[in-house]
Enzyme design. Structure first.
Site, PDB file in Angstrom:
ATOM      1  CE  LYS A  18      -0.569   5.138   1.827  1.00  9.99           C
ATOM      2  NZ  LYS A  18      -1.512   4.538   3.271  1.00  9.99           N
TER       3      LYS A  18
HETATM    4  C1  LIG Z   1      -2.866   4.568   3.702  1.00 11.68           C
HETATM    5  C2  LIG Z   1      -3.448   3.925   4.368  1.00 11.68           C
HETATM    6  C3  LIG Z   1      -4.493   3.631   4.069  1.00 11.68           C
HETATM    7  C4  LIG Z   1      -5.980   3.237   3.151  1.00 11.68           C
HETATM    8  O1  LIG Z   1      -5.136   3.158   1.838  1.00 11.68           O
HETATM    9  P1  LIG Z   1      -5.297   3.433   0.452  1.00 11.68           P
HETATM   10  O2  LIG Z   1      -4.483   3.233  -0.662  1.00 11.68           O
HETATM   11  O3  LIG Z   1      -5.322   5.021   0.111  1.00 11.68           O
HETATM   12  O4  LIG Z   1      -6.664   2.894   0.187  1.00 11.68           O
HETATM   13  C5  LIG Z   1      -5.442   2.630   4.840  1.00 11.68           C
HETATM   14  N1  LIG Z   1      -4.230   1.891   6.091  1.00 11.68           N
HETATM   15  C6  LIG Z   1      -3.415   3.057   6.586  1.00 11.68           C
HETATM   16  C7  LIG Z   1      -2.233   2.640   7.481  1.00 11.68           C
HETATM   17  C8  LIG Z   1      -2.774   4.140   5.470  1.00 11.68           C
HETATM   18  O5  LIG Z   1      -1.536   4.172   5.699  1.00 11.68           O
END
Ligand SMILES: *Cc1c(COP(=O)(O)O)cnc(C)c1O
Length: 467
Positions: free
Chosen positions: A112
């Site tokens: 993120k």
């Molecule tokens: C947010 C997240 C996901 C999923 O990502 P999306 O964009 O919601 O599909 C997968 N793995 C981790 C570690 C995350 O923080």
């Protein structure tokens, strides 16, 4: 470049207004009016660029001059200077035809950061230009919250409120969010699930009067910038693999919750990147797997799993894909979403399902399978997968044609999810940035998953500057 809503009832807007609007005012999601297509010669010409240079090239198509070039470059430099790895998102070869794209070298050890470091700087840039406060409201399954707070803390003119499901995030995720002692940060731990949090914030964003009064801004992947920033590493990974192997295209396996990260891969493909299959990896919250296998999208009962950041039943970004699946017809999207609201499910016909299956493969990974994958790869290759990445790798094993190259997105560092790593009897060493968190005091308020109670908390946090 203009942006439009998947539901067709928002006048065309530019890039900055798209960032500020977040959720489209008609309840839909904002998408580019036309997806830019990068011709093969240009693709080839970009292959030697650094991560930051590549980000600049790709962002430029969408920013389209709204931020002067030098300033856009400076924003990108600043955003990725906080990463611990010089390549930002390095690619590791794990075995023949199998690569891992490490997206966890940012400040909060999950992917993120790649979008939220940039979005934090962009909000700060806009606030300085316009003199307007930025009030961020977000829901998190754990990683977005930490990453968004890290992206904006200490920046003038910005306040942030994050809703997380109380007791349903990992210890490190909780500490990363709640150990920030800053009056501009409010952590609300709601008695409920991520879906409850996401539903409440979507309702608040859909109340356009409330949204405008409090200058509410989004950091969830409903914000198109999240998607845009995440397309960059698909390009970057393709170029890195191509350096050591003569390939025509690459498959990607993507741990998925809100369909955001995988939609970024779909967008990269539509922009001309030679992507083969996009493999949707889910955990036991496997609505998306169901959709890709039989055309039925129907949220069921919430399950808590070893990969909590993917514990999501209603995938917001799925609507963006539906828009393209339905030939960019906003009337058809609106009808389907209305039906979804009244009947709780979406069904597509055989012809559309064939299209879905030519774009995606999918595998829902069970808990035991996730842990076994961690143990197996640690034993055979000494590579320690976090439980989300392990879902990606398990889905790669189940869906990828062994003669084709596949890159699995490593979405988090294993130290964030030691609860699952311990279950595999693996003793890992924590990075010092994570060890330090355990001694700090926490700041959070536990609240019911109740829109009115949350609204009151927000009014208190945001009212200092609003007349
Ligand atoms: C947010 C997240 C996901 C999923 O990502 P999306 O964009 O919601 O599909 C997968 N793995 C981790 C570690 C995350 O923080």
């Amino acid at each position: 470049m203009n942006f439009v809503s998947t539901r067709g009832n928002v006048n065309k807007i530019g890039f900055i207004d798209t960032v500020l609007m977040g959720l489209a005012n008609d309840g839909g999601l904002l998408v580019p009016e036309n997806i830019p297509y990068i011709p093969a010669e240009k693709l080839e010409a970009m292959s030697e660029l650094s991560y930051q240079e590549l980000a600049y090239e790709i962002f430029s198509y969408y920013v389209d001059g709204e931020i002067p070039d030098a300033e856009l470059k400076a924003l990108i430099e600043k955003s990725y200077a906080t990463f611990r790895h010089p390549e930002v998102t390095p690619v590791q070869k794990v075995k023949e035809n199998m690569y891992v794209l490490e997206l966890f070298h940012g400040p909060t050890f999950a992917f993120k950061d790649i979008a939220l470091q940039f979005l934090g700087n962009l909000y700060s840039y806009v606030s300085k230009k316009t003199g307007e406060s930025i009030h961020i409201l977000g829901a998190t399954s754990g990683d977005t919250g930490a990453s968004a707070i890290e992206g904006v803390r200490g920046k003038e003119g910005i306040r942030i409120c994050i809703l997380h499901p109380h007791g349903k995030v990992s210890k490190v995720q909780e500490l990363q969010m709640t150990t920030v002692d800053d009056e501009s940060v409010l952590n609300l731990a709601i008695e409920g699930t991520f879906d409850d949090g996401q539903r409440i914030i979507k309702e608040l964003f859909a109340d356009v009067e409330f949204k405008n009064k409090y200058h509410l801004r989004a950091i969830n992947s409903i914000n198109f910038v999240r998607i845009l920033a995440q397309t960059v590493y698909y390009f970057y990974a393709y170029y890195q693999v191509k350096k050591e192997k003569d390939i025509k295209s690459v498959n990607f396996s993507v741990p998925t919750g809100n369909f955001g990260d995988i939609f970024a891969g779909y967008l990269a493909k539509r922009m001309g990147l030679p992507v083969g299959k996009l493999i949707v990896a889910t955990n036991e919250n496997n609505i998306l797997e169901g959709f890709i296998h039989n055309g039925l999208y129907q949220p069921g009962e919430f399950r808590s799993t070893y990969s909590p950041s993917m514990d999501i039943q209603v995938a917001s970004n799925f609507e963006r894909y539906l828009y393209y699946l339905l030939d960019e017809n906003p009337i058809a999207v609106s009808e389907l979403m209305e039906k979804f609201k009244s009947e709780g499910k979406i069904v597509v016909n055989k012809e559309l399902l064939e299209q879905v299956q030519s774009d995606f493969a999918a595998h829902g990974v069970e808990g035991e399978e996730c842990l076994q994958t961690i143990s197996k790869y640690y034993g055979e290759t000494s590579y320690l997968l976090d439980p989300h990445t392990a879902c990606g790798v398990a889905a790669y094993e189940s869906c990828n044609d062994p003669s084709e190259v596949c890159v699995t997105l490593a979405t988090a560092h294993p130290a964030k999810f030691n609860e699952s790593i311990e279950r595999c009897d693996i003793d890992q060493t924590f990075p010092k940035e994570i060890t330090q968190l355990f001694d700090k005091p926490q700041f959070l308020e536990v609240v019911e998953a109740d829109k009115d109670e949350i609204t009151r908390k927000l009014e208190k946090l945001f009212s200092y500057s609003v007349q």
